[in-house]
Design a protein around this motif. Structure first.
Motif, PDB file in Angstrom:
ATOM      1  N   ASP A 125       8.429 -26.498  45.072  1.00 42.56           N
ATOM      2  CA  ASP A 125       9.597 -27.193  44.524  1.00 42.56           C
ATOM      3  C   ASP A 125       9.224 -28.519  43.879  1.00 42.56           C
ATOM      4  N   ALA A 126       8.164 -29.139  44.385  1.00 43.05           N
ATOM      5  CA  ALA A 126       7.731 -30.441  43.855  1.00 43.05           C
ATOM      6  C   ALA A 126       7.011 -30.310  42.513  1.00 43.05           C
ATOM      7  N   LEU A 127       6.612 -29.118  42.146  1.00 46.04           N
ATOM      8  CA  LEU A 127       5.919 -28.906  40.874  1.00 46.04           C
ATOM      9  C   LEU A 127       6.929 -28.779  39.739  1.00 46.04           C
ATOM     10  N   GLY A 128       6.526 -29.159  38.567  1.00 51.45           N
ATOM     11  CA  GLY A 128       7.390 -29.023  37.397  1.00 51.45           C
ATOM     12  C   GLY A 128       7.408 -27.591  36.885  1.00 51.45           C
ATOM     13  N   ALA A 129       8.267 -27.343  35.930  1.00 57.05           N
ATOM     14  CA  ALA A 129       8.434 -26.003  35.366  1.00 57.05           C
ATOM     15  C   ALA A 129       7.140 -25.476  34.743  1.00 57.05           C
ATOM     16  N   THR A 130       6.397 -26.345  34.066  1.00 52.44           N
ATOM     17  CA  THR A 130       5.144 -25.916  33.437  1.00 52.44           C
ATOM     18  C   THR A 130       4.149 -25.448  34.485  1.00 52.44           C
ATOM     19  N   CYS A 131       4.023 -26.208  35.566  1.00 53.41           N
ATOM     20  CA  CYS A 131       3.100 -25.829  36.637  1.00 53.41           C
ATOM     21  C   CYS A 131       3.516 -24.509  37.273  1.00 53.41           C
ATOM     22  N   LYS A 132       4.808 -24.348  37.504  1.00 49.33           N
ATOM     23  CA  LYS A 132       5.300 -23.094  38.090  1.00 49.33           C
ATOM     24  C   LYS A 132       4.944 -21.910  37.189  1.00 49.33           C
ATOM     25  N   SER A 133       5.157 -22.080  35.884  1.00 51.85           N
ATOM     26  CA  SER A 133       4.854 -21.004  34.933  1.00 51.85           C
ATOM     27  C   SER A 133       3.364 -20.686  34.907  1.00 51.85           C
ATOM     28  N   LEU A 134       2.546 -21.727  34.878  1.00 49.87           N
ATOM     29  CA  LEU A 134       1.096 -21.520  34.846  1.00 49.87           C
ATOM     30  C   LEU A 134       0.603 -20.821  36.109  1.00 49.87           C
ATOM     31  N   ILE A 135       1.032 -21.288  37.264  1.00 53.16           N
ATOM     32  CA  ILE A 135       0.598 -20.683  38.525  1.00 53.16           C
ATOM     33  C   ILE A 135       1.089 -19.247  38.625  1.00 53.16           C
ATOM     34  N   LYS A 141       0.398 -13.186  38.529  1.00 50.63           N
ATOM     35  CA  LYS A 141       0.489 -12.040  37.630  1.00 50.63           C
ATOM     36  C   LYS A 141      -0.876 -11.623  37.096  1.00 50.63           C
ATOM     37  N   GLY A 142      -1.900 -12.419  37.370  1.00 52.26           N
ATOM     38  CA  GLY A 142      -3.251 -12.034  36.995  1.00 52.26           C
ATOM     39  C   GLY A 142      -3.585 -12.183  35.524  1.00 52.26           C
ATOM     40  N   TYR A 143      -2.820 -12.991  34.802  1.00 54.03           N
ATOM     41  CA  TYR A 143      -3.116 -13.213  33.395  1.00 54.03           C
ATOM     42  C   TYR A 143      -4.422 -13.998  33.262  1.00 54.03           C
ATOM     43  N   THR A 144      -5.116 -13.753  32.179  1.00 51.41           N
ATOM     44  CA  THR A 144      -6.268 -14.586  31.860  1.00 51.41           C
ATOM     45  C   THR A 144      -5.731 -15.877  31.245  1.00 51.41           C
ATOM     46  N   GLN A 145      -6.595 -16.873  31.098  1.00 49.55           N
ATOM     47  CA  GLN A 145      -6.153 -18.115  30.465  1.00 49.55           C
ATOM     48  C   GLN A 145      -5.739 -17.867  29.020  1.00 49.55           C
ATOM     49  N   LYS A 146      -6.443 -16.983  28.348  1.00 51.49           N
ATOM     50  CA  LYS A 146      -6.093 -16.656  26.955  1.00 51.49           C
ATOM     51  C   LYS A 146      -4.726 -15.980  26.881  1.00 51.49           C
ATOM     52  N   GLU A 147      -4.470 -15.023  27.781  1.00 56.23           N
ATOM     53  CA  GLU A 147      -3.174 -14.348  27.800  1.00 56.23           C
ATOM     54  C   GLU A 147      -2.051 -15.335  28.132  1.00 56.23           C
ATOM     55  N   THR A 148      -2.325 -16.252  29.040  1.00 57.96           N
ATOM     56  CA  THR A 148      -1.346 -17.278  29.400  1.00 57.96           C
ATOM     57  C   THR A 148      -1.060 -18.173  28.206  1.00 57.96           C
ATOM     58  N   SER A 149      -2.104 -18.529  27.486  1.00 58.44           N
ATOM     59  CA  SER A 149      -1.958 -19.344  26.294  1.00 58.44           C
ATOM     60  C   SER A 149      -1.029 -18.661  25.287  1.00 58.44           C
ATOM     61  N   GLU A 150      -1.228 -17.375  25.088  1.00 60.32           N
ATOM     62  CA  GLU A 150      -0.394 -16.626  24.148  1.00 60.32           C
ATOM     63  C   GLU A 150       1.038 -16.497  24.665  1.00 60.32           C
TER      64      GLU A 150
END
Length: 176
Positions: A125-135, A141-150
């Motif tokens: 809850d203390a993390l922001g929306a961006t952090c939640k999405s990235l994690i 979900k097992g995305y690679t960093q490249k897939e997450t970037s896209e």
């Protein structure tokens, strides 16, 4: 039985210790698996596989490298991601209608809604929306960093930097 003693007994091949570990960790482990897989029967199969791996590889757990529960969750996460990336799983998902796909952050069975069982809700809850999405994308979900970037339409370098910052934030909150 204290956790350290329980783990020692598990590593020594004590079946009662294994049963107790299953009682303690199966619910939370299933929640992690299901948040990734989104299929009850497949999640149950993976849960069984995870606990077989725990039994067979208990001697490889090293408390100096991290907490036991983290070790268990990494086994579950890796098994789930392996399943998602399998050809069989992908072919099965091709046959599903698009309305069966619900974003993990909005689902009633999402990881962030069920992690309170393992005591992490206040940290998430203390993390922001961006952090939640990235994690969510990188870890659950097992995305690679490249897939997450896209997926997030964010430069790859930014994903890498923000991911490190988010993990550091989470780590500092949990270890306090």
């Amino acid at each position: 039985m204290q956790q350290d003693k329980l783990i020692e007994e598990l590593q020594a091949g004590n079946q009662k210790a294994f049963e107790r570990i299953y009682e303690l960790y199966s619910h939370s482990t299933y929640g992690i698996i299901f948040s990734i897989i989104k299929d009850t029967s497949i999640s149950e199969e993976i849960l069984q596989d995870v606990f077989i791996k725990i039994w067979n590889n208990a001697s490889s757990y090293n408390p100096d490298k991290g907490r036991f529960f983290t070790w268990v969750l990494n086994i579950a996460r890796n098994a789930s991601i392996d399943k998602i990336r399998s050809k069989d799983f992908k072919n099965k998902k091709l046959n599903l209608k698009s309305d069966n796909f619900v974003d993990i952050l909005e689902s009633k069975t999402n990881f962030f809604g069920t992690i309170d069982a393992i005591g992490l809700q206040k940290y998430i809850d203390a993390l922001g929306a961006t952090c939640k999405s990235l994690i969510d994308l990188l870890f659950f979900k097992g995305y690679t960093q490249k897939e997450t970037s896209e997926e997030l339409q964010m430069p790859l370098g930014t994903v890498k930097t923000k991911n490190k910052v988010c993990i550091d934030k989470l780590r500092s909150k949990v270890l306090r």
